[in-house]
Design an enzyme around this catalytic site. Structure first.
Site, short mmCIF file in Angstrom:
data_model
loop_
_atom_site.label_atom_id
_atom_site.label_comp_id
_atom_site.label_asym_id
_atom_site.label_seq_id
_atom_site.Cartn_x
_atom_site.Cartn_y
_atom_site.Cartn_z
N TYR A 158 -9.21 0.23 70.16
CA TYR A 158 -9.17 -1.23 70.10
C TYR A 158 -10.59 -1.79 70.00
O TYR A 158 -10.91 -2.60 69.13
CB TYR A 158 -8.46 -1.80 71.34
CG TYR A 158 -8.73 -3.28 71.52
CD1 TYR A 158 -8.17 -4.21 70.68
CD2 TYR A 158 -9.60 -3.73 72.52
CE1 TYR A 158 -8.46 -5.58 70.83
CE2 TYR A 158 -9.88 -5.07 72.68
CZ TYR A 158 -9.31 -5.99 71.82
OH TYR A 158 -9.61 -7.32 71.96
N LYS A 185 -12.93 -3.96 66.99
CA LYS A 185 -13.72 -5.19 67.17
C LYS A 185 -15.14 -4.97 66.65
O LYS A 185 -15.70 -5.82 65.94
CB LYS A 185 -13.75 -5.60 68.65
CG LYS A 185 -12.42 -6.06 69.18
CD LYS A 185 -12.01 -7.40 68.58
CE LYS A 185 -10.58 -7.75 68.81
NZ LYS A 185 -10.05 -8.83 68.01
N SER A 205 -14.97 -9.27 71.53
CA SER A 205 -14.68 -9.00 72.95
C SER A 205 -15.89 -8.40 73.62
O SER A 205 -16.69 -7.69 72.98
CB SER A 205 -13.52 -8.00 73.00
OG SER A 205 -13.39 -7.45 74.27
#
Ligand code: NAD
Ligand code: WQD
Length: 338
Positions: free
Chosen positions: A148, A152, A124
């Site tokens: 989050y 990643k 992302s």
């Protein structure tokens, strides 16, 4: 030889499944349906007229996942499965670290054990943190602002280390910008649980009368109209990037990073106007305080994906808005009971 699609029943996964099936590739879906419904896969079959195997398997369950490898000849993997809500990740960091990291450990161990050392990973733009400038190239410094995003970045680093230890691996890390829109059939699309966190699902629900008013988070950003600027990319374009990435992973080994965006930044107000003009619907809005953690501007330089993968975004913002609206109009409750 089949391509394992983890999280294939989700928003991006279903669109990728369609592109892979239409390209004549054999795919196998594993999903635990924690954020999706099995009926989404039926819709994929309906769109493509093709069948494929799917397993209700949690990546955290190593033995169940291994059974999928035993029953099939898997050659490579597109790894979508993960939890993705930024706010929730701040409330439940352990859930996010456990699900996203342990799931990836199990998956990579099995890909290695069964000689399927090719993976395309859903990263992302969040790994660029608060970028010092835009557009963003792949060599920008990496940092994160929430658990989050941390998962990643950690997975990117883990995959890099796996390749460093075993040069038979092909690792393609796709850093998505802001995926929106839906397949033109109106049969698959984004189906958020409860109140949408992200801009486009919220706008779609306002435009179709399900919610009253969009709250625009801040109008004092350092952008052309004061509202936040992002690089919105049609989910079908994004899905196609995975096909290009796996084709390359089938030819070369190594670790490569690609920005998957359009290279164009739109503000929240630009999007509201584009949505209204593409659909004829009204999007009521009010300006409220900034959302904590949001940044002014984020958009990609996507040239590397074009130069190396031969991929570039084809759809424009009108298409994205129109397709979002068709999905929302045809499926006001998403996949419903699924
Ligand atoms: P999604 O939630 O719609 O799809 C993810 C799928 O993974 C869901 O079907 C869910 O049930 C499944 N899943 C989650 N944990 C699992 C587990 N332990 N075992 C098996 N299945 C599991 O999300 P999406 O928008 O399609 O995103 C796909 C991937 O792309 C995610 O990794 C996400 O972090 C990443 N990504 C998404 C965006 C975005 O804005 N949508 C942007 C950048 C990156
Ligand atoms: C876009 C713009 C908001 C909702 C998130 C994740 C990122 C990636 C993509 C997974 C911002 C504004 C939003 C609303 C608003 N996901 N907004 N009112 O924050 O760019 O990215 O999704 O990897 O990691 O952080 O996307 O759609 O939430 O917001 O004004 O109700 O819309 O402030 O400027 P974001 P978003």
């Amino acid at each position: 030889m089949a391509i394992l699609i983890t999280g294939g029943a989700g928003y991006i996964g279903t669109h990728a499944m369609v592109e892979f099936l239409e390209a004549g590739r054999e795919v196998i879906c594993v999903d635990n349906y924690s954020n999706s419904k099995p009926c989404a896969l039926e819709r994929v079959k309906k769109i493509t007229g093709k069948n494929f195997k799917s397993y209700e398997v949690d990546l955290l369950d190593y033995d169940a996942l291994e059974q999928v490898f035993k029953e099939n000849k898997i050659d490579s993997c597109i790894h979508f499965a993960g939890l993705k809500a930024v706010g929730e990740s701040c409330q439940k960091p352990l859930l996010y670290y456990h699900n996203n990291l342990t799931g990836t450990f199990n998956l990579c161990s099995l890909l290695s054990k069964y000689g399927a050392k090719k993976i395309v990973f859903s990263s992302s733009a969040t790994v660029y943190g608060k970028p010092a400038s835009v557009p963003i190239t792949e060599d920008f410094p990496l940092s994160t602002t929430n658990p989050y995003g941390e998962t990643k970045l950690m997975i990117e680093r883990i995959l890099k280390d796996i390749y460093a230890s075993d040069s038979e691996w092909s690792v393609s890390i796709l850093r998505y910008f802001n995926p929106i829109g839906a397949h033109k059939s109106g049969l698959i699309g984004e189906d958020p649980k409860g109140i949408p966190n992200n801009l486009l699902p919220y706008i779609a629900q306002v435009a179709t009368g399900k919610r009253e008013c969009l709250s625009i988070f801040g109008s004092d950003y350092n952008t052309h109209d004061g509202t936040g600027v992002r690089d919105y990319i049609h989910v079908v374009d994004l899905a196609k990037a995975h096909l290009k990435a796996i084709e390359r992973a089938e030819k070369v080994t190594g670790v490569e990073y690609f920005n998957i965006g359009t290279g164009v930044g739109y503000s929240v107000l630009d999007i509201v106007k584009a949505y209204e003009s593409a659909t004829g619907a009204k999007v009521n809005y009010k300006i409220v305080d900034r959302r904590p953690g949001d940044i002014d501007e984020c958009y990609a330089n996507p040239e590397k994906a074009y130069n190396v993968l031969g991929w570039k975004a084809e759809y424009g913002i009108e298409d994205m808005c129109r397709d979002s609206y068709r999905w929302q109009t045809n499926n006001p409750d998403g996949y419903g009971e699924g």
